[in-house]
Design a protein around this motif. Structure first.
Motif, PDB file in Angstrom:
ATOM      1  N   SER A   5       0.777  -1.225   0.000  1.00 25.84           N
ATOM      2  CA  SER A   5       0.000   0.000   0.000  1.00 25.84           C
ATOM      3  C   SER A   5       0.805   1.271   0.000  1.00 25.84           C
ATOM      4  O   SER A   5       0.803   1.998  -0.963  1.00 25.84           O
ATOM      5  CB  SER A   5      -0.927  -0.014   1.190  1.00 25.84           C
ATOM      6  OG  SER A   5      -0.199  -0.380   2.327  1.00 25.84           O
ATOM      7  N   GLY A   6       1.528   1.535   1.072  1.00 29.59           N
ATOM      8  CA  GLY A   6       1.985   2.912   1.093  1.00 29.59           C
ATOM      9  C   GLY A   6       3.407   3.163   1.520  1.00 29.59           C
ATOM     10  O   GLY A   6       3.790   4.299   1.749  1.00 29.59           O
ATOM     11  N   ILE A   7       4.210   2.142   1.594  1.00 32.93           N
ATOM     12  CA  ILE A   7       5.536   2.361   2.145  1.00 32.93           C
ATOM     13  C   ILE A   7       6.485   2.845   1.055  1.00 32.93           C
ATOM     14  O   ILE A   7       6.448   2.382  -0.065  1.00 32.93           O
ATOM     15  CB  ILE A   7       6.038   1.046   2.767  1.00 32.93           C
ATOM     16  CG1 ILE A   7       5.320   0.823   4.087  1.00 32.93           C
ATOM     17  CG2 ILE A   7       7.504   1.050   2.945  1.00 32.93           C
ATOM     18  CD1 ILE A   7       5.797   1.662   5.195  1.00 32.93           C
ATOM     19  N   GLU A 354      13.403  -4.638  -2.024  1.00 31.78           N
ATOM     20  CA  GLU A 354      12.343  -4.578  -1.035  1.00 31.78           C
ATOM     21  C   GLU A 354      12.665  -5.403   0.192  1.00 31.78           C
ATOM     22  O   GLU A 354      12.259  -5.069   1.295  1.00 31.78           O
ATOM     23  CB  GLU A 354      11.019  -5.018  -1.647  1.00 31.78           C
ATOM     24  CG  GLU A 354      10.495  -3.910  -2.520  1.00 31.78           C
ATOM     25  CD  GLU A 354       9.109  -4.158  -3.054  1.00 31.78           C
ATOM     26  OE1 GLU A 354       8.523  -5.204  -2.716  1.00 31.78           O
ATOM     27  OE2 GLU A 354       8.626  -3.299  -3.802  1.00 31.78           O
ATOM     28  N   ARG A 357      15.578  -3.731   2.225  1.00 34.18           N
ATOM     29  CA  ARG A 357      15.157  -2.495   2.872  1.00 34.18           C
ATOM     30  C   ARG A 357      14.818  -2.740   4.329  1.00 34.18           C
ATOM     31  O   ARG A 357      14.839  -1.845   5.146  1.00 34.18           O
ATOM     32  CB  ARG A 357      13.944  -1.990   2.093  1.00 34.18           C
ATOM     33  CG  ARG A 357      13.038  -1.060   2.793  1.00 34.18           C
ATOM     34  CD  ARG A 357      12.284  -0.247   1.776  1.00 34.18           C
ATOM     35  NE  ARG A 357      11.391  -1.017   0.938  1.00 34.18           N
ATOM     36  CZ  ARG A 357      10.207  -1.446   1.361  1.00 34.18           C
ATOM     37  NH1 ARG A 357       9.835  -1.249   2.590  1.00 34.18           N
ATOM     38  NH2 ARG A 357       9.431  -2.086   0.538  1.00 34.18           N
ATOM     39  N   ARG A 358      14.446  -3.975   4.657  1.00 33.70           N
ATOM     40  CA  ARG A 358      13.967  -4.202   6.012  1.00 33.70           C
ATOM     41  C   ARG A 358      15.096  -4.357   7.003  1.00 33.70           C
ATOM     42  O   ARG A 358      16.096  -4.914   6.714  1.00 33.70           O
ATOM     43  CB  ARG A 358      13.109  -5.448   6.016  1.00 33.70           C
ATOM     44  CG  ARG A 358      11.909  -5.149   5.180  1.00 33.70           C
ATOM     45  CD  ARG A 358      11.006  -6.325   5.097  1.00 33.70           C
ATOM     46  NE  ARG A 358      10.052  -6.084   4.042  1.00 33.70           N
ATOM     47  CZ  ARG A 358       9.691  -7.027   3.217  1.00 33.70           C
ATOM     48  NH1 ARG A 358      10.175  -8.222   3.309  1.00 33.70           N
ATOM     49  NH2 ARG A 358       8.829  -6.750   2.282  1.00 33.70           N
TER      50      ARG A 358
ATOM     51  N   LYS B  49       7.022   0.604  11.678  1.00 35.09           N
ATOM     52  CA  LYS B  49       7.266  -0.168  10.461  1.00 35.09           C
ATOM     53  C   LYS B  49       7.913  -1.506  10.813  1.00 35.09           C
ATOM     54  O   LYS B  49       7.744  -2.496  10.093  1.00 35.09           O
ATOM     55  CB  LYS B  49       8.139   0.609   9.484  1.00 35.09           C
ATOM     56  CG  LYS B  49       7.351   1.691   8.741  1.00 35.09           C
ATOM     57  CD  LYS B  49       8.240   2.467   7.792  1.00 35.09           C
ATOM     58  CE  LYS B  49       7.538   3.717   7.301  1.00 35.09           C
ATOM     59  NZ  LYS B  49       8.462   4.593   6.555  1.00 35.09           N
ATOM     60  N   PHE B  54       7.584  -4.277   7.811  1.00 33.85           N
ATOM     61  CA  PHE B  54       8.221  -3.621   6.673  1.00 33.85           C
ATOM     62  C   PHE B  54       9.715  -3.481   6.866  1.00 33.85           C
ATOM     63  O   PHE B  54      10.485  -3.576   5.928  1.00 33.85           O
ATOM     64  CB  PHE B  54       7.614  -2.242   6.422  1.00 33.85           C
ATOM     65  CG  PHE B  54       6.390  -2.294   5.575  1.00 33.85           C
ATOM     66  CD1 PHE B  54       6.459  -2.741   4.266  1.00 33.85           C
ATOM     67  CD2 PHE B  54       5.175  -1.917   6.089  1.00 33.85           C
ATOM     68  CE1 PHE B  54       5.324  -2.804   3.481  1.00 33.85           C
ATOM     69  CE2 PHE B  54       4.034  -1.980   5.309  1.00 33.85           C
ATOM     70  CZ  PHE B  54       4.109  -2.420   4.004  1.00 33.85           C
ATOM     71  N   MET B  84      -1.870  -1.244   9.745  1.00 33.15           N
ATOM     72  CA  MET B  84      -1.469   0.155   9.831  1.00 33.15           C
ATOM     73  C   MET B  84      -2.383   1.049   8.994  1.00 33.15           C
ATOM     74  O   MET B  84      -2.773   0.693   7.888  1.00 33.15           O
ATOM     75  CB  MET B  84      -0.037   0.263   9.312  1.00 33.15           C
ATOM     76  CG  MET B  84       0.579   1.610   9.427  1.00 33.15           C
ATOM     77  SD  MET B  84       2.215   1.433  10.151  1.00 33.15           S
ATOM     78  CE  MET B  84       3.122   2.631   9.261  1.00 33.15           C
ATOM     79  N   TYR B  86      -2.261   4.767   7.325  1.00 33.28           N
ATOM     80  CA  TYR B  86      -1.233   5.738   7.003  1.00 33.28           C
ATOM     81  C   TYR B  86      -1.791   7.141   6.990  1.00 33.28           C
ATOM     82  O   TYR B  86      -2.992   7.373   6.950  1.00 33.28           O
ATOM     83  CB  TYR B  86      -0.624   5.430   5.644  1.00 33.28           C
ATOM     84  CG  TYR B  86       0.029   4.093   5.599  1.00 33.28           C
ATOM     85  CD1 TYR B  86       1.363   3.949   5.984  1.00 33.28           C
ATOM     86  CD2 TYR B  86      -0.672   2.969   5.218  1.00 33.28           C
ATOM     87  CE1 TYR B  86       1.958   2.719   5.965  1.00 33.28           C
ATOM     88  CE2 TYR B  86      -0.078   1.729   5.201  1.00 33.28           C
ATOM     89  CZ  TYR B  86       1.239   1.611   5.571  1.00 33.28           C
ATOM     90  OH  TYR B  86       1.828   0.394   5.552  1.00 33.28           O
ATOM     91  N   HIS B  88      -1.392   9.079   4.441  1.00 31.78           N
ATOM     92  CA  HIS B  88      -2.019   9.240   3.137  1.00 31.78           C
ATOM     93  C   HIS B  88      -2.913   8.032   2.887  1.00 31.78           C
ATOM     94  O   HIS B  88      -2.795   7.011   3.538  1.00 31.78           O
ATOM     95  CB  HIS B  88      -0.959   9.363   2.054  1.00 31.78           C
ATOM     96  CG  HIS B  88       0.081   8.304   2.150  1.00 31.78           C
ATOM     97  ND1 HIS B  88       1.267   8.476   2.824  1.00 31.78           N
ATOM     98  CD2 HIS B  88       0.097   7.030   1.716  1.00 31.78           C
ATOM     99  CE1 HIS B  88       1.953   7.378   2.780  1.00 31.78           C
ATOM    100  NE2 HIS B  88       1.277   6.478   2.119  1.00 31.78           N
ATOM    101  N   THR B  90      -4.778   4.830   1.056  1.00 26.64           N
ATOM    102  CA  THR B  90      -4.315   3.696   0.260  1.00 26.64           C
ATOM    103  C   THR B  90      -5.459   3.038  -0.494  1.00 26.64           C
ATOM    104  O   THR B  90      -5.262   2.014  -1.113  1.00 26.64           O
ATOM    105  CB  THR B  90      -3.654   2.646   1.163  1.00 26.64           C
ATOM    106  OG1 THR B  90      -4.640   2.182   2.079  1.00 26.64           O
ATOM    107  CG2 THR B  90      -2.502   3.228   1.938  1.00 26.64           C
ATOM    108  N   LYS B 153     -11.529  -0.762   6.917  1.00 21.30           N
ATOM    109  CA  LYS B 153     -10.787  -1.794   6.192  1.00 21.30           C
ATOM    110  C   LYS B 153      -9.964  -2.644   7.162  1.00 21.30           C
ATOM    111  O   LYS B 153      -9.952  -3.868   7.062  1.00 21.30           O
ATOM    112  CB  LYS B 153      -9.883  -1.116   5.156  1.00 21.30           C
ATOM    113  CG  LYS B 153      -8.878  -2.035   4.494  1.00 21.30           C
ATOM    114  CD  LYS B 153      -8.167  -1.320   3.355  1.00 21.30           C
ATOM    115  CE  LYS B 153      -6.725  -1.751   3.245  1.00 21.30           C
ATOM    116  NZ  LYS B 153      -5.988  -0.944   2.249  1.00 21.30           N
TER     117      LYS B 153
END
Ligand SMILES: Nc1ncnc2c1ncn2[C@@H]1O[C@H](COP(=O)(O)OP(=O)(O)OP(=O)(O)O)[C@@H](O)[C@H]1O
Ligand SMILES: [Mg+2]
Lengths: 358, 504
Positions: A5-7, A354, A357-358, B49, B54, B84, B86, B88, B90, B153
């Protein structure tokens, strides 16, 4: 869905640095493609070692081989630039073939009215005409994108087919030399206007032109404000507008310059090799240019190196055919394999990024 | 599934040489809201994160109900019911809320039985204390509704620990209160626990049970919100007693010359419909004009049109010359801006911090002579700006997305406010900034004004606006519906105009 989604995609502490990766990946891709190609020729009952030996020999094994390779590399450098320059502006333009053949046609006919002129202005005129027509052709794709929202990848590809059709139409019709019986061609250009051979190298001057243009592209993109502005436009059109860059002009400009490169490649082929515009121009240089640019990561100097490699492979095709009876298209298979491997390697690298990155 | 107790133990995370998290432990009790406070770049986002898989922490692990877990990917977090929300959005704008929710599931079947999925969705949403329209396209929702839909969601996906990373930056204060109120009541009723990252003390105070303060990656204070005063929290954040807030420079008399003059401005929104309708306004030198309004009433389009990012009709002049946003005009007339969502609207992600700091003057001496760039001078400038505006970054060559949210904002401030500003268009310039940086931003905007610049300030936060501006315009449905000088402003009246209850 939620995972993508948004990372932000940020390489934080990669196993290798980005620049190492950008060299390693294409090399790995070529190696992998070579392995698959080895299996392929083995299926044909050939010893892969012999095949690779012949490729090296046919491409780089003698001064004659080098001459062949270099003269093939010249257009490849230019069609590679035709993909790489718009890529800086965030465009994927793949229609180099159309711009190349139309540029070649323009180069072939532009000097016909002038008999007995000095050679140099005529040669420059041919390159200029080729560049202009090629630039116009790609410029169309840029205009369609900016003003009509047409995807430039698709439009450039379709324009390429149209360009080839126009080429056939004119070389078989209005511009045909009636004396060209079995192979429709334009009237031959005055032999004194042909591009000279570079002294000591034995390759036509088109090679020097393409090297100069590659170096110029490198310098402009890397060291001038134009290159900077182009990267801003390619990175974010919104931000480019905010800081007052005329986005339409930059995008269309980059397309025109790129098409110019492809057009010049066509004009060189005509003015140095063919002497007329005929269907021998349509041998897939435009598509090879996509491979060259991707393999070189859109870096102009790397494009020169990759063009040599691909040029060498193409030069060796006839040797493979003569010695081993392998079909002419064998080298196309190899090229195709390399292309697919590069694309796959890109995708894998994306994933690697990806995870690291963690 | 009951709501688990989640505990982070001794989390350490390095980015190269940069220690983003230093041995942080955190306990989120079942059914509580735990707030994370900290300066920009303190490590709040990094911590959460790690919790959603992530990032991989270099050390430390996560315990859920006493069992140790390692999260290798967001899927693992999903399996534990951690999700999560955010800053912004999604959700896919062109799909309805219901479609968005159904396709957001981690394990989508090859064939979607919409009937049964929609029925299940209806069951989930019926139990909620708030209502989100399910069959409306997301693009038609207001910011507050979108954020609520994001929360729905998460619930639909069966998440039990909700992480909210500055969820209210894009919301009006009223929307923020509503959304966070729902989160709090869901926690109260034992539906979920939540981690709330916020820069606003009043939100922490009203909606969180516990709070942990991070400073430079370390947890420096933790406890029940009720036991800690705002001053104590602020002190923990910056590591020293909070000095008396800087006094704003005394207000100067606006000069008479008009800098920005707009008449009959019309701008279309993304949907092609008019978003700004025949708008006219003037801003004088040495004056801050505020535009109040509920978000989505054309402010975004107005700002983008002023910044040359959107087509418009009508006239816009700056200091008497017509302005079309070319580079020459920008430099000559001194028009600069602080757009909202600076990472997206004011930075080029794939270029470095140093290059982003140079976007305004890369083509001028000393960064460029003739056409030749001088990358040495570009790096020098970046170093100077980073020091002057205290931008914390992994390095000058770091990509913008390696900066924390607040530091991206600071970088943009540094770039825009060090130009010769004669007109500044600022849209919610303090979104995502910690309280120190907020004060600093206000100070710099006031300095620009006192230096004779005209400032147009767009904000959804009425308190912020009234504290700063000389004159307020209220925008509603694409028009200016009310104008009042800051002294005579009555918040209730303005609020009525904002809500569209009163027409001009
Ligand atoms: N992907 C990354 N690569 C390198 N450094 C990073 C990365 N992500 C974050 N950092 C660094 O880690 C530190 C903490 O960043 P983080 O985003 O967690 O801050 P934050 O507390 O959320 O701040 P803000 O309030 O500004 O959002 C910062 O110094 C940041 O530059
Ligand atoms: Mg953050």
């Amino acid at each position: 869905m939620s995972s993508i989604s948004g990372i932000e995609s940020v390489p934080s502490k990669p196993l290798v640095t980005a620049s190492q990766l950008s060299v390693a990946l294409p090399v790995l891709a070529v190696l992998l493609a070579s392995a698959i190609f080895a299996a392929f020729v083995a299926l044909y009952g050939q010893n892969p070692a012999t095949v690779f030996g012949l490729i090296v020999q046919g491409g780089f094994g003698s001064s004659f081989a080098w001459q062949d390779t270099l003269s093939r590399a010249a257009p490849l450098v230019l069609v590679g630039l035709a993909v790489a320059i718009p890529a800086q502006a965030g465009l994927v333009i793949i229609g180099g073939e159309g711009a190349l053949v139309l540029g070649g046609l323009a180069g072939a006919v532009v000097t016909l009215p002038f008999a007995g002129a000095h050679a140099l202005p005529m040669q420059l005129l041919m390159l200029l005409a080729g560049g202009l027509i090629g630039g116009l052709w790609f410029g169309l794709a840029g205009v369609l994108r900016q003003f009509r929202g047409v995807n430039e990848t698709i439009s450039s590809l379709l324009l390429s087919y149209i360009g080839i059709a126009v080429f056939h139409h004119l070389t078989e019709g209005m511009l045909r030399d009636p004396a060209s019986l079995d192979k429709p061609s334009t009237h031959p250009i005055d032999p004194s206007y042909m591009l000279p051979t570079l002294p000591g190298v034995g390759v036509h001057a088109g090679l020097a032109v393409s090297l100069l243009l590659a170096i110029a592209a490198h310098v402009v993109l890397r060291y001038t404000r134009w290159g900077f502005a182009l990267r801003v436009v390619g990175g974010s059109a919104r931000v480019a507008r905010m800081i007052g860059l005329a986005v339409n002009r930059w995008i269309i400009g980059a397309s025109v310059v790129a098409g110019g490169m492809a057009g010049i490649a066509g004009a060189i082929e005509v003015a140095a090799v063919q002497g007329t515009a005929n269907s021998s121009l349509i041998v897939g240089y435009g598509y090879s240019g996509i491979l060259v640019a991707f393999l070189a990561r859109h870096q102009p100097l790397a494009i020169v190196a990759v063009a040599l490699l691909i040029g060498g492979m193409q030069a060796s095709a006839s040797l493979l055919q003569r010695r081993l009876g392998l079909p002419d298209a064998t080298m196309l298979v190899f090229q195709g394999l390399i292309f697919i491997c590069v694309l796959v390697a890109d995708a894998i690298a994306q994933q690697l990024r990806e995870t690291t990155r963690r | 599934m009951s709501v688990p107790q989640v505990e982070l133990k001794n989390m350490t995370k390095r980015f190269g040489a940069n220690l983003a998290l230093n041995n942080v432990s955190l306990l989120i009790g079942s059914g509580t809201v735990h707030a994370l406070l900290g300066e920009n770049g303190a490590g709040k986002s990094t911590l959460v994160k790690c919790l959603v898989g992530f990032y991989h922490p270099d050390e430390g692990h996560i315990q859920v109900d006493g069992r140790e877990h390692r999260l290798n990917s967001p899927k693992d977090a999903d399996a534990l019911g951690i999700g999560m929300v955010y800053q912004h959005f999604t959700l896919v704008p062109s799909m309805t809320v219901a479609q968005n929710l159904v396709v957001s599931g981690a394990r989508l079947p090859a064939y979607i039985n919409w009937q049964s999925e929609l029925r299940r969705l209806g069951e989930v949403t019926r139990k909620l204390p708030f209502h989100v329209p399910l069959d409306v396209r997301v693009s038609q929702l207001s910011a507050g509704e979108k954020q609520k839909a994001e929360i729905v969601k998460q619930l639909y996906l069966g998440r039990k620990l909700l992480i909210l990373d500055e969820p209210t930056s894009v919301l009006t204060p009223a929307e923020a209160d509503e959304v966070l109120g729902h989160v709090r009541s869901l926690a109260r009723t034992g539906e979920l626990s939540a981690i709330l990252i916020s820069h606003k003390f009043h939100e922490v105070r009203r909606f969180a049970d516990d709070v942990t303060v991070l400073r430079r990656g370390a947890s420096v204070r933790t406890g029940a919100v009720a036991d800690l005063t705002d001053d104590a929290l602020a002190e923990a954040m910056i590591g020293e007693p909070v000095s008396k807030m800087v006094q704003h420079a005394p207000k100067s008399q606006p000069k008479s010359d008009i800098v920005l003059s707009i008449s009959d401005l019309r701008v279309n929104g993304d949907n092609g419909l008019p978003a700004v309708k025949d708008l006219s306004l003037e801003v004088r030198a040495g004056e801050i004009v505020g535009i109040a309004g509920v978000s989505g009433n054309g402010q975004l389009e107005l700002v983008e049109a002023l910044m040359g990012q959107r087509d418009r009709s009508g006239t816009m002049t700056v200091s008497g010359s017509s302005f079309n946003g070319t580079r020459q005009e920008i430099a000559r007339l001194g028009v600069y801006g602080l757009p909202q969502e600076p990472l997206k609207n004011a930075c080029v992600d794939r270029m470095s911090l140093a290059e982003n700091l140079a976007l305004r003057n890369f083509d001028r001496v000393p960064l460029c002579r003739g056409i030749a760039m001088n990358y040495g001078a570009l790096a020098d400038q970046a170093e100077r700006l980073v020091a002057q505006f205290r931008v914390k970054a992994p390095g000058l060559n770091a990509s913008m997305s390696a900066l924390s949210g607040g530091n991206v904002q600071r970088a943009v401030l540094a770039r825009e406010l060090t130009q010769d500003v004669r007109l500044l268009v600022a849209s919610n310039p303090t979104f995502g900034l910690d309280f120190v940086a907020c004060e600093e931003t206000y100070r710099r905007i006031l300095e620009a004004r006192n230096g004779g610049a005209a400032v147009l300030l767009i904000s959804e936060d009425l308190d912020e606006l009234l504290g700063l501006v000389d004159r307020v315009l209220v925008m509603s449905a694409g028009r200016i519906v009310h104008e009042v000088s800051a002294e005579g402003a009555d918040k209730r009246v303005i609020g009525k105009y904002m809500a569209g209850l009163k027409a001009a």
